[in-house]
Scaffold this motif. Sequence first.
Motif, PDB file in Angstrom:
ATOM      1  N   MET A   1      -2.671   4.330  -2.658  1.00 24.46           N
ATOM      2  CA  MET A   1      -1.737   4.593  -3.765  1.00 24.46           C
ATOM      3  C   MET A   1      -0.540   5.403  -3.256  1.00 24.46           C
ATOM      4  O   MET A   1      -0.713   6.369  -2.527  1.00 24.46           O
ATOM      5  CB  MET A   1      -2.491   5.396  -4.833  1.00 24.46           C
ATOM      6  CG  MET A   1      -1.816   5.485  -6.169  1.00 24.46           C
ATOM      7  SD  MET A   1      -1.649   3.906  -6.990  1.00 24.46           S
ATOM      8  CE  MET A   1      -3.373   3.538  -7.309  1.00 24.46           C
ATOM      9  N   THR A   2       0.636   4.978  -3.602  1.00 20.31           N
ATOM     10  CA  THR A   2       1.825   5.682  -3.122  1.00 20.31           C
ATOM     11  C   THR A   2       1.886   7.090  -3.690  1.00 20.31           C
ATOM     12  O   THR A   2       1.559   7.324  -4.839  1.00 20.31           O
ATOM     13  CB  THR A   2       3.083   4.917  -3.583  1.00 20.31           C
ATOM     14  OG1 THR A   2       2.891   3.562  -3.308  1.00 20.31           O
ATOM     15  CG2 THR A   2       4.310   5.420  -2.868  1.00 20.31           C
ATOM     16  N   ILE A   4       3.802   9.742  -5.259  1.00 21.33           N
ATOM     17  CA  ILE A   4       5.075   9.925  -5.974  1.00 21.33           C
ATOM     18  C   ILE A   4       5.171  11.380  -6.391  1.00 21.33           C
ATOM     19  O   ILE A   4       4.277  11.918  -7.023  1.00 21.33           O
ATOM     20  CB  ILE A   4       5.113   9.045  -7.232  1.00 21.33           C
ATOM     21  CG1 ILE A   4       5.157   7.571  -6.829  1.00 21.33           C
ATOM     22  CG2 ILE A   4       6.311   9.350  -8.088  1.00 21.33           C
ATOM     23  CD1 ILE A   4       6.445   7.091  -6.279  1.00 21.33           C
ATOM     24  N   TYR A 312       0.897  11.356  -7.549  1.00 22.56           N
ATOM     25  CA  TYR A 312       1.282  11.065  -8.936  1.00 22.56           C
ATOM     26  C   TYR A 312       0.632   9.757  -9.405  1.00 22.56           C
ATOM     27  O   TYR A 312       0.010   9.681 -10.469  1.00 22.56           O
ATOM     28  CB  TYR A 312       2.803  10.987  -9.026  1.00 22.56           C
ATOM     29  CG  TYR A 312       3.373  10.642 -10.379  1.00 22.56           C
ATOM     30  CD1 TYR A 312       3.847  11.638 -11.226  1.00 22.56           C
ATOM     31  CD2 TYR A 312       3.457   9.317 -10.819  1.00 22.56           C
ATOM     32  CE1 TYR A 312       4.393  11.319 -12.466  1.00 22.56           C
ATOM     33  CE2 TYR A 312       3.986   8.993 -12.051  1.00 22.56           C
ATOM     34  CZ  TYR A 312       4.459   9.988 -12.876  1.00 22.56           C
ATOM     35  OH  TYR A 312       4.989   9.665 -14.100  1.00 22.56           O
ATOM     36  N   GLY A 313       0.787   8.727  -8.579  1.00 23.75           N
ATOM     37  CA  GLY A 313       0.258   7.411  -8.964  1.00 23.75           C
ATOM     38  C   GLY A 313      -1.250   7.418  -9.094  1.00 23.75           C
ATOM     39  O   GLY A 313      -1.821   6.797 -10.014  1.00 23.75           O
TER      40      GLY A 313
END
Lengths: 846, 97
Positions: A1-2, A4, A312-313
């Motif tokens: 997951m990126t 953020i 965040y993601g």
Amino acid sequence: MTDIPSPGQTAPADTRAATVHIPASPAQRALPLHRLLSQVWANDDGLWGQITAVSHTTLGLRFMATAFVFFAIGGILSMLIRAQLATPDGAFLDTELYNQIFTMHGSIMMFLFAIPMLEGLGIWLLPKMLGTRDMAFPRLTALGYWCYLFGGLIMLTALLFGVAPHDGWFMYTPLSSAEFSPGINADVWLLGVTFVEISAVAAAVEITVTILRQRAPGMRLMEMPLFAWYMLGTSAMMLVGFPPLIAGSVLLEIERAFDWPFFDPARGGDPLLWQHLFWLFGHPEVYIIFLPAAGVMSMMIPVLCRTTILGYGAIVAAILALVFLSFGLWVHHMFTVGIPHMALAFFSAASVLVAVPTAVQVFAWIGTMWKGHPQLHLPMYHILGFFLTFVMGGLTGVMLAIVPFNWQAHDTAFVTAHLHYVLIGGFVFPMMAAATYWMPLMTGKRRIKGLGEAAFWVILIGFHGTFFIMHLTGLMGMPRRIDVYPDNPEWIWLNLTSSIFSFVLTIGFALYALDLILQATLGKRESRDPWGAPTLDWAMPIPSPNYNFASLPTARHLGRDAGDIIVPLARGEGMLPGAPRGRREILVTSVGDATPDHVAMLPGNTALPLVLSSAICVFVLLMLASLYALAGLALLPVAALIWVWVRGMAPQGAMTPVEAAPGLHLPIHHRATTTLGQSGLMAFLVANGTLFSSLLFGLAFLSVVTPGPAAPPSAVSAAQVLPAFALLAAALVLALGAMGWRRAGAAWAGTALNLAALGAVLWLAVQLENPTAHTRDALRAVLTGYIGLHVLVAAGMSAFVADQYRRGEISPEVPGAWPSCNLWQRYTTAVTLITLAVVIAQGVIT
Amino acid sequence: MKWLGAVLIGPSLWFAVFLGVYGLHGLICGQWGAVDTGGRAALIAAWGLGIAAFLPVLRLLPAAPEHSIDLPRAGLWIGLGATVFTLFPVTITSSCG
């Protein structure tokens, strides 16, 4: 997951501006803007001003303050419980009073403290964080507050008069049925809590709409503050989680009042239906309480660690998982009722699985602290208290998810310890952190150092001293909710120790409250944006004015330190600067990309919410007094006031487009395609649909699982009821067709057809068999009533549209109430056809 | 709004399959009082169909733009993982008691 970072930092401001091209408004002098806005948005003066206030700032704070008072009352009740249990033969309370007190303690903490506290926090904080001036439906905010207050007062008054609920906060049948609880005690809970739940559903509707439709231009969903994601998850859960409880409460109250046997196994009912409906609400409730707390944690930790949030993601995905998984856990509260092993395994697996998204969040917060530079300000103390306490509660939760252990620990003090670790750890500590963090924005004052830290340590020691030991008491076999234990000397010292520390805990909470009071009254003036936060909630004067922003932030203001954008916004360089038209104007944006859609004008100060909630309160009190005929009559003023309420939304003044920014002209909401009101109605219909599904669940459950006697053959033949079925279906389908015309005649036709449908419902109702005979008949009667109510409302809405035509308020450009009327008619037609199909398919009518 | 709907597909599918298998189990136990071979086969088939339902959606879901979080796909994986994990008991437990 990126990974953020925190909102607004995903992409540079110029990239955002490219997404939404909105030129800056010319700078103005800040003071005149402020004066004009204050004049338009301020509450009225004095006590009247408090009664008529609809501002989210006022009502959010009032929600939280009232919830804190209820928390104190619930806390005092817990002291009485601990005083009773300090010795094995406690004579401090008699059994009946003890039963009332532990029931009220749980009910107050759940329904009158936790839920309203999170509602208040969301109502107060969300508009500030999203860059708007108020919630979507200010009068609904006020109505919710008054319903909450009146419902709470009804329950407290019952306690003072010794007729408070006494069946536990979960009100299990048959203990709460009329046979075993003949007084009004259980009715106080059922009616009082349902009254309070109006507030919860109202808050859920407007929180959902506010987040989806009122974000600052350019604040896309995946870039909004995490708190908004958490609150969106919470509100969605409230829309789906509360209706099963409302359905259960209504059914139980009907059973108690009119002897319709939904939960009576002798007549085809099943007490387990209540447990299913209650825990379908009750377990998501835990996450409804936890998510907002996790939301404030996700906002505070990066700021207090001088960094950005990690993952965040991943956190958003974890919220998504929690929201859904929490609806697959309810049976773990019922592991001991005799449910088949395979079903136990489903719910045990789901209960274990839910630890994963929870852990994702905890590790994201720890990682954020690891990569940042944590500063030990007072909120951080409470955050650390959260970690210690909540993680322990989570681990005992996993233990309880395992069926064999659950069977051993069920209904013991171990469960009491677990739930307090989860709720105080997962809600109260974060809320205490949040209060100390946002107090400068609430009061404009700086705190007095020292007392808050002392309060934290006293609370932490008092809490763990009380509840850690309770795990051991439970493992030694002490059941919950007993008032004496003369034959178990091995529990004495454990209980005494818990009782002593519980008083330490109370002293800690009192010190905490004192700290807040001292800050609010004696604190020195605080500077703006004291934490150096990058979110919009600090980009305003402190204490925050009712209108929040002199001009509304746009894409270019997002992702910057609040301190950098306070002045440009105060000088009117954002959208909709000031209040040049003398109206409370807000910007409505699209759901996904938050592009400007139209300008909505919000209602001003009014006493209508108080009057309407008072009318509902009269209905509740008449029901409590068993004056059912009068209670029915009391619904007439409620209906009349709702009419007046909706009339208040009629177009007033000029309906020309508004220049929201240089060169950007937006229509006002009367000419918009999808208004906030329609979005709100859709959210409400989600809740309504869940309530309908809960009734169908009851029908299916009792048809398949109930051990009771089968229904006797029906004396009503298909030939007798099919004409009424046909008339009902035809009238509703034709009414739906009429909606497509959009003419005055169509509105009148819709009214007439809905009245015909209502006649068909009444025709059906008179043919129904005695609903007290068997659950089948009772459920048929309830479903008929549900449909009848909706058809009645549909007739009222059509008549309202016809009245709008008569007044000249509808034109080709101004749709008036048509879209909402159409939506309701579709829903009514759908649930009616589903009900008819289910009843026919089930072969209930032979 | 479409994006939000896509986000909800995965978890909603899980919820539907979870309730479906749970309901089917209740129906079997209510009607026959035990999960015999046929009942177990029906439950496993329902579970398998539920899992299979995710596969075309995973294939059909358009990829998210570069540098943005693919929440719809994450939601699908969440739903698929939950479907596999929460309903695997259909293969090993048996009793209606």
